[in-house]
Write a protein that holds these residues in place. Structure first.
Motif, PDB file in Angstrom:
ATOM      1  N   ASP A  36      -2.697  -5.217  -6.623  1.00  0.00           N
ATOM      2  CA  ASP A  36      -1.570  -5.146  -7.552  1.00  0.00           C
ATOM      3  C   ASP A  36      -1.292  -3.699  -7.953  1.00  0.00           C
ATOM      4  N   ALA A  37      -0.101  -3.491  -8.540  1.00  0.00           N
ATOM      5  CA  ALA A  37       0.365  -2.115  -8.728  1.00  0.00           C
ATOM      6  C   ALA A  37       1.036  -1.879 -10.068  1.00  0.00           C
ATOM      7  N   ARG A  62      -3.959   0.646   1.403  1.00  0.00           N
ATOM      8  CA  ARG A  62      -3.151  -0.565   1.245  1.00  0.00           C
ATOM      9  C   ARG A  62      -3.017  -0.929  -0.230  1.00  0.00           C
ATOM     10  N   VAL A  63      -1.905  -1.579  -0.527  1.00  0.00           N
ATOM     11  CA  VAL A  63      -1.668  -2.205  -1.824  1.00  0.00           C
ATOM     12  C   VAL A  63      -1.480  -3.685  -1.552  1.00  0.00           C
ATOM     13  N   GLU A  86      -0.013   0.867   3.049  1.00  0.00           N
ATOM     14  CA  GLU A  86       0.509  -0.384   3.577  1.00  0.00           C
ATOM     15  C   GLU A  86       0.638  -1.387   2.428  1.00  0.00           C
ATOM     16  N   VAL A  87       1.762  -2.095   2.358  1.00  0.00           N
ATOM     17  CA  VAL A  87       1.958  -3.129   1.337  1.00  0.00           C
ATOM     18  C   VAL A  87       1.713  -4.493   1.979  1.00  0.00           C
ATOM     19  N   VAL A  88       0.859  -5.278   1.331  1.00  0.00           N
ATOM     20  CA  VAL A  88       0.420  -6.568   1.855  1.00  0.00           C
ATOM     21  C   VAL A  88       0.843  -7.666   0.884  1.00  0.00           C
ATOM     22  N   ALA A  89       1.421  -8.751   1.413  1.00  0.00           N
ATOM     23  CA  ALA A  89       1.787  -9.897   0.581  1.00  0.00           C
ATOM     24  C   ALA A  89       1.759 -11.160   1.432  1.00  0.00           C
ATOM     25  N   HIS A  90       1.626 -12.290   0.765  1.00  0.00           N
ATOM     26  CA  HIS A  90       1.689 -13.572   1.469  1.00  0.00           C
ATOM     27  C   HIS A  90       3.060 -13.739   2.108  1.00  0.00           C
ATOM     28  N   ARG A  91       3.105 -14.405   3.229  1.00  0.00           N
ATOM     29  CA  ARG A  91       4.368 -14.550   3.962  1.00  0.00           C
ATOM     30  C   ARG A  91       5.415 -15.308   3.155  1.00  0.00           C
TER      31      ARG A  91
END
Length: 234
Positions: A36-37, A62-63, A86-91
């Motif tokens: 989280d950011a 990564r975030v 890199e920004v990572v999130a659920h699809r």
């Protein structure tokens, strides 16, 4: 912003609303992962906090966003732009993070109404790119083998991040800590959120890192089970 060290390699940045967690790989290349950011405008303060820990924000690889609410993803675009993270999130959550579609509003219960009114007013997060889409069970290359746990209910694509090797669980807003560990608030689907809480309760973490409230470093596994029994209707 307040910066606290939970244990070596694990730190929390606390904002006026919400918090973000920094994982520092103490072996190997010293890469950094942020879970989280924070709200809009906190990106540079997070970078300053990283420097204050004696670390280099250029090592931020990564975030990982637990979900798309403004108090969790507001600083992600700034950090990605400034440091190449890199920004990572659920699809399922990525369209909300990117502003391709509006996030459904929560279905509030009566006890949540005063909390909702008291916490309004944060600026909306800007559209933010998502570089990596993840799903339930996917690995991430940090913490000795992080695993994504899909926890729908708070939002459709909410996730927790589990570090089994270190006994650490980042829960996003599926869990909150107030006077006790409990189900979080402001869910789109409360029954799904309860089911997600039950699922998290079997992971037996040593360290529980909620989206809001104190990090639990003693008795975390038992406290999470009790929360599931009370709020998850086991």
């Amino acid at each position: 912003m307040e910066t606290l060290t939970i244990r070596p390699g694990l730190h929390v940045f606390r904002f006026a609303v919400g918090q973000a967690y920094l994982w520092h790989e103490r072996d190997g290349d010293g890469a950094l992962t942020l879970v989280d950011a924070g709200p809009v405008g906190e990106g540079e303060r997070i970078a300053e906090g990283i420097r204050g820990l004696g670390l280099d924000p250029a090592r931020l690889e990564r975030v990982v966003l637990t979900h798309a609410h403004e108090d969790h993803c507001g600083g992600a675009a700034e950090l990605a732009r400034a440091h190449g993270a890199e920004v990572v999130a659920h699809r399922w959550e990525a369209p909300y993070v990117r502003h391709e579609t509006p996030l459904p509003p929560p279905v509030l219960i009566e006890e949540e109404l005063p909390i909702w009114q008291a916490t309004r007013g944060l600026p909306p997060a800007p559209p933010t790119r998502v570089d990596r889409l993840v799903d339930d069970g996917d690995p991430l290359p940090f913490g000795g083998g992080a695993r994504i746990v899909h926890t729908p209910g708070h939002t459709p694509g909410s996730i927790a991040i589990h570090l089994p090797l270190h006994g650490v669980l980042f829960t996003g807003d599926s869990v909150a800590v107030t006077d006790r560990v409990r189900l979080g608030v402001f869910h789109i689907d409360r029954e799904a959120a309860r089911s997600s809480l039950r699922r998290l309760s079997v992971l037996a973490p040593e360290v529980l890192c909620p989206g809001h409230g104190e990090t639990v470093t003693e008795g975390a596994a038992a406290a999470l089970v009790r929360a599931a029994q009370r709020d998850g209707e086991l």
